[in-house]
Design an enzyme around this catalytic site. Sequence first.
Site, PDB file in Angstrom:
ATOM      1  N   ILE A  63       0.829  -1.212   0.000  1.00  0.00           N
ATOM      2  CA  ILE A  63       0.000   0.000   0.000  1.00  0.00           C
ATOM      3  C   ILE A  63       0.861   1.259   0.000  1.00  0.00           C
ATOM      4  CG2 ILE A  63      -1.771   1.295   1.293  1.00  0.00           C
ATOM      5  CD1 ILE A  63      -2.670  -1.451   0.038  1.00  0.00           C
ATOM      6  N   THR A  81      -0.769  -4.662   9.805  1.00  0.00           N
ATOM      7  CA  THR A  81      -1.521  -4.874  11.053  1.00  0.00           C
ATOM      8  C   THR A  81      -1.952  -6.334  11.093  1.00  0.00           C
ATOM      9  OG1 THR A  81      -3.396  -3.938   9.847  1.00  0.00           O
ATOM     10  CG2 THR A  81      -2.426  -2.572  11.558  1.00  0.00           C
ATOM     11  N   THR A 126      -5.117  -0.875   7.771  1.00  0.00           N
ATOM     12  CA  THR A 126      -6.428  -1.313   8.253  1.00  0.00           C
ATOM     13  C   THR A 126      -6.313  -1.646   9.734  1.00  0.00           C
ATOM     14  OG1 THR A 126      -6.823  -2.308   6.111  1.00  0.00           O
ATOM     15  CG2 THR A 126      -8.253  -3.018   7.917  1.00  0.00           C
ATOM     16  N   LYS A 171     -14.225   0.487   6.876  1.00  0.00           N
ATOM     17  CA  LYS A 171     -13.192  -0.281   6.146  1.00  0.00           C
ATOM     18  C   LYS A 171     -13.320  -1.786   6.430  1.00  0.00           C
ATOM     19  CE  LYS A 171      -9.721  -2.122   4.414  1.00  0.00           C
ATOM     20  NZ  LYS A 171      -9.116  -2.148   3.108  1.00  0.00           N
ATOM     21  N   ARG A 197     -17.589  -8.618   1.668  1.00  0.00           N
ATOM     22  CA  ARG A 197     -17.104  -9.464   0.552  1.00  0.00           C
ATOM     23  C   ARG A 197     -16.893 -10.903   1.034  1.00  0.00           C
ATOM     24  NH1 ARG A 197     -15.575  -8.487  -4.627  1.00  0.00           N
ATOM     25  NH2 ARG A 197     -13.723  -9.497  -5.473  1.00  0.00           N
ATOM     26  N   HIS A 223     -31.287 -11.182 -11.661  1.00  0.00           N
ATOM     27  CA  HIS A 223     -32.280 -10.418 -10.886  1.00  0.00           C
ATOM     28  C   HIS A 223     -31.663  -9.059 -10.546  1.00  0.00           C
ATOM     29  CE1 HIS A 223     -34.746  -9.077  -7.564  1.00  0.00           C
ATOM     30  NE2 HIS A 223     -35.633 -10.020  -7.859  1.00  0.00           N
ATOM     31  N   ARG A 236     -31.744  -7.173  -8.076  1.00  0.00           N
ATOM     32  CA  ARG A 236     -31.257  -6.912  -6.714  1.00  0.00           C
ATOM     33  C   ARG A 236     -30.442  -8.076  -6.145  1.00  0.00           C
ATOM     34  NH1 ARG A 236     -35.774  -4.405  -7.476  1.00  0.00           N
ATOM     35  NH2 ARG A 236     -37.067  -6.213  -6.982  1.00  0.00           N
ATOM     36  N   GLY A 244      -8.084 -16.180   0.334  1.00  0.00           N
ATOM     37  CA  GLY A 244      -6.737 -15.926   0.843  1.00  0.00           C
ATOM     38  C   GLY A 244      -6.421 -14.448   0.847  1.00  0.00           C
ATOM     39  N   CYS A 267      -6.231  -9.577   3.618  1.00  0.00           N
ATOM     40  CA  CYS A 267      -7.256  -8.587   3.956  1.00  0.00           C
ATOM     41  C   CYS A 267      -8.575  -9.270   4.253  1.00  0.00           C
ATOM     42  CB  CYS A 267      -7.418  -7.623   2.793  1.00  0.00           C
ATOM     43  SG  CYS A 267      -5.839  -6.986   2.230  1.00  0.00           S
ATOM     44  N   TYR A 282      -2.683 -16.262  -3.808  1.00  0.00           N
ATOM     45  CA  TYR A 282      -4.032 -16.272  -3.224  1.00  0.00           C
ATOM     46  C   TYR A 282      -5.102 -15.936  -4.251  1.00  0.00           C
ATOM     47  CZ  TYR A 282      -4.692 -11.172  -2.660  1.00  0.00           C
ATOM     48  OH  TYR A 282      -4.876  -9.829  -2.876  1.00  0.00           O
TER      49      TYR A 282
HETATM   50  N1  SAJ Z   1     -12.479 -14.636  -4.107  1.00  0.00           N
HETATM   51  C1  SAJ Z   1     -13.397 -15.649  -4.344  1.00  0.00           C
HETATM   52  N2  SAJ Z   1     -14.544 -15.340  -5.043  1.00  0.00           N
HETATM   53  C2  SAJ Z   1     -14.795 -14.075  -5.506  1.00  0.00           C
HETATM   54  C3  SAJ Z   1     -13.851 -13.056  -5.243  1.00  0.00           C
HETATM   55  C4  SAJ Z   1     -12.701 -13.359  -4.538  1.00  0.00           C
HETATM   56  O1  SAJ Z   1     -13.215 -16.804  -3.950  1.00  0.00           O
HETATM   57  O2  SAJ Z   1     -15.835 -13.878  -6.134  1.00  0.00           O
HETATM   58  C5  SAJ Z   1     -11.241 -14.919  -3.344  1.00  0.00           C
HETATM   59  C6  SAJ Z   1      -9.973 -14.583  -4.118  1.00  0.00           C
HETATM   60  O3  SAJ Z   1      -9.609 -15.630  -4.984  1.00  0.00           O
HETATM   61  C7  SAJ Z   1      -8.978 -14.374  -2.976  1.00  0.00           C
HETATM   62  C8  SAJ Z   1      -9.851 -13.741  -1.896  1.00  0.00           C
HETATM   63  O4  SAJ Z   1     -11.185 -14.050  -2.228  1.00  0.00           O
HETATM   64  O5  SAJ Z   1      -8.461 -15.595  -2.500  1.00  0.00           O
HETATM   65  C9  SAJ Z   1      -9.691 -12.246  -1.734  1.00  0.00           C
HETATM   66  O6  SAJ Z   1      -9.500 -11.636  -3.005  1.00  0.00           O
HETATM   67  P1  SAJ Z   1     -10.242 -10.309  -3.480  1.00  0.00           P
HETATM   68  O7  SAJ Z   1      -9.825 -10.063  -4.878  1.00  0.00           O
HETATM   69  O8  SAJ Z   1     -11.697 -10.419  -3.228  1.00  0.00           O
HETATM   70  O9  SAJ Z   1      -9.728  -9.178  -2.478  1.00  0.00           O
HETATM   71  P2  SAJ Z   1      -8.273  -8.736  -1.930  1.00  0.00           P
HETATM   72  O10 SAJ Z   1      -8.052  -9.410  -0.618  1.00  0.00           O
HETATM   73  O11 SAJ Z   1      -7.231  -8.881  -2.951  1.00  0.00           O
HETATM   74  O12 SAJ Z   1      -8.531  -7.162  -1.687  1.00  0.00           O
HETATM   75  C10 SAJ Z   1      -9.562  -6.758  -0.809  1.00  0.00           C
HETATM   76  C11 SAJ Z   1     -10.415  -5.669  -1.492  1.00  0.00           C
HETATM   77  N3  SAJ Z   1     -11.620  -5.425  -0.702  1.00  0.00           N
HETATM   78  C12 SAJ Z   1     -12.861  -5.390  -1.271  1.00  0.00           C
HETATM   79  O13 SAJ Z   1     -13.049  -5.571  -2.458  1.00  0.00           O
HETATM   80  C13 SAJ Z   1     -14.001  -5.074  -0.376  1.00  0.00           C
HETATM   81  C14 SAJ Z   1      -9.612  -4.385  -1.642  1.00  0.00           C
HETATM   82  O14 SAJ Z   1     -10.429  -3.343  -2.185  1.00  0.00           O
HETATM   83  C15 SAJ Z   1      -9.028  -3.950  -0.291  1.00  0.00           C
HETATM   84  O15 SAJ Z   1      -8.241  -2.779  -0.406  1.00  0.00           O
HETATM   85  C16 SAJ Z   1      -8.148  -5.084   0.198  1.00  0.00           C
HETATM   86  O16 SAJ Z   1      -8.975  -6.257   0.383  1.00  0.00           O
HETATM   87  C17 SAJ Z   1      -7.507  -4.664   1.510  1.00  0.00           C
HETATM   88  O17 SAJ Z   1      -6.284  -4.415   1.513  1.00  0.00           O
HETATM   89  O18 SAJ Z   1      -8.190  -4.504   2.528  1.00  0.00           O
END
Ligand code: SAJ
Length: 407
Positions: free
Chosen positions: A10, A80, A116, A200, A207, A238, A240, A251, A254, A313
């Site tokens: 970051i 963190t 964070t 945050k 997610r 849909h 909504r 993984g 975050c 990840y």
């Molecule tokens: N994943 C799934 N299915 C999905 C989306 C993701 O299984 O539909 C998995 C990914 O393969 C991965 C994990 O989830 O293993 C996390 O990946 P990610 O792309 O969803 O997110 P990060 O961890 O790379 O980044 C997140 C983001 N947060 C959100 O979208 C709310 C990013 O905007 C933040 O800045 C970041 O965390 C952070 O540093 O907090």
Amino acid sequence: MVNVIGLGYIGLPTALIMASHGIDVVGTDYNENVVGKLESDTLTFEEDGLDQLYREARSAGIAFTTEYEQADVYIVSVPTPYDPASKKIDPSYVVSATESVLERCPDGAIVVIESTVSPGTIDQFIRPLVEGYEAEGGKVHLVHAPERIIPGKMVYELTHNNRTIGADDSEIGERVAQIYGAFCKGDIVVTDIKTAEMSKVVENTFRDVNIAFANELAKICALAGLDVHEVIRIANKHPRVSILNPGPGVGGHCISVDPWFLVGDYPEATTLIRAARDENDSMPSYVLKRASEIMGERSICDPSKVGIYGLTYKEDVDDIRESPTLQMLDSMKQHLASGACKVYDPWVKEDVVVGQVHSLDEFLEGLEMVILMVGHSEIRDGHHRLDGKIVLDTRDILPARDGVYKL
Ligand code: SAJ
């Protein structure tokens, strides 16, 4: 002048984008190796657009050092971690970075925490340090501007995402919003520090819960004999409904960590969030179980004929922290089966696990079955390389054919 403390995933892009937009920036990291590389024109990680940004920031005069500088504004972006036993945040890096800032900063400086943190961390651990400083007659303004950029699209998102600025004093909040406004085209919302901390962690928790729902649906659809991806595609038509994608687990440092901050601090109020975490954590073992079933069905008895594609990840990043593949290999170790399979990831150049190979050709040679854990562009674009193999496609990349199994 802005002094960015912590030049990791970051801090570095933030320091670079500020410098490339005309802000006078010095980047500080206690790791001499990191500073040495950045000073000698070598980036410390790969990220789309980072190279170009680095060159622009260098031409604009950014400097890197292990020392804390005299600056008007400090941006603290240090790790963190959380303690897996107590599920609580470990604030030690933010605390020690803030202590070092307070030893060096001029009167009236603004200290922006980008790391964070769990809601309440700043009041509990950082504010007392500032109060100690102010007891000696000075003034320091505390701000929390949680980072929001997604690995893989960091440079784009630094420019385009909306931002949150939490401040005690709205005038200071507006001043920081103006600094971020030099490079951020999104909305910049000014609020108080605790609301910024909570929103945050809530974003990442949302997610995580959504992905857990998709993963639970994958298990339900497998039992019902249905294609979960098709079910989700249709449900998402849909207006909504917006379900994310099931996968081999969650993984990164975050989404798989931040929800635990809420569970750790509010154990009685977080049944859903905890269940979602458990659901996502169960996925690597679920993939292993699916793989064993497929091996049984296809009479594959020799684990050395099975390969695992992907160690990071998620796709197109080089970060392996908390990766589902590492979690799966751990659970294989408990079954004494680790090391039996070949493992390959085009983004991981160094050896991190037993059985790892470093080219797709070497990986595919002699394999009957591939467990596809990460959808890197290499395999999305070159999925024909898997023709003729049995594949457990946990990322829904391959077109349907005999021998391709989905979650
Ligand atoms: N994943 C799934 N299915 C999905 C989306 C993701 O299984 O539909 C998995 C990914 O393969 C991965 C994990 O989830 O293993 C996390 O990946 P990610 O792309 O969803 O997110 P990060 O961890 O790379 O980044 C997140 C983001 N947060 C959100 O979208 C709310 C990013 O905007 C933040 O800045 C970041 O965390 C952070 O540093 O907090």
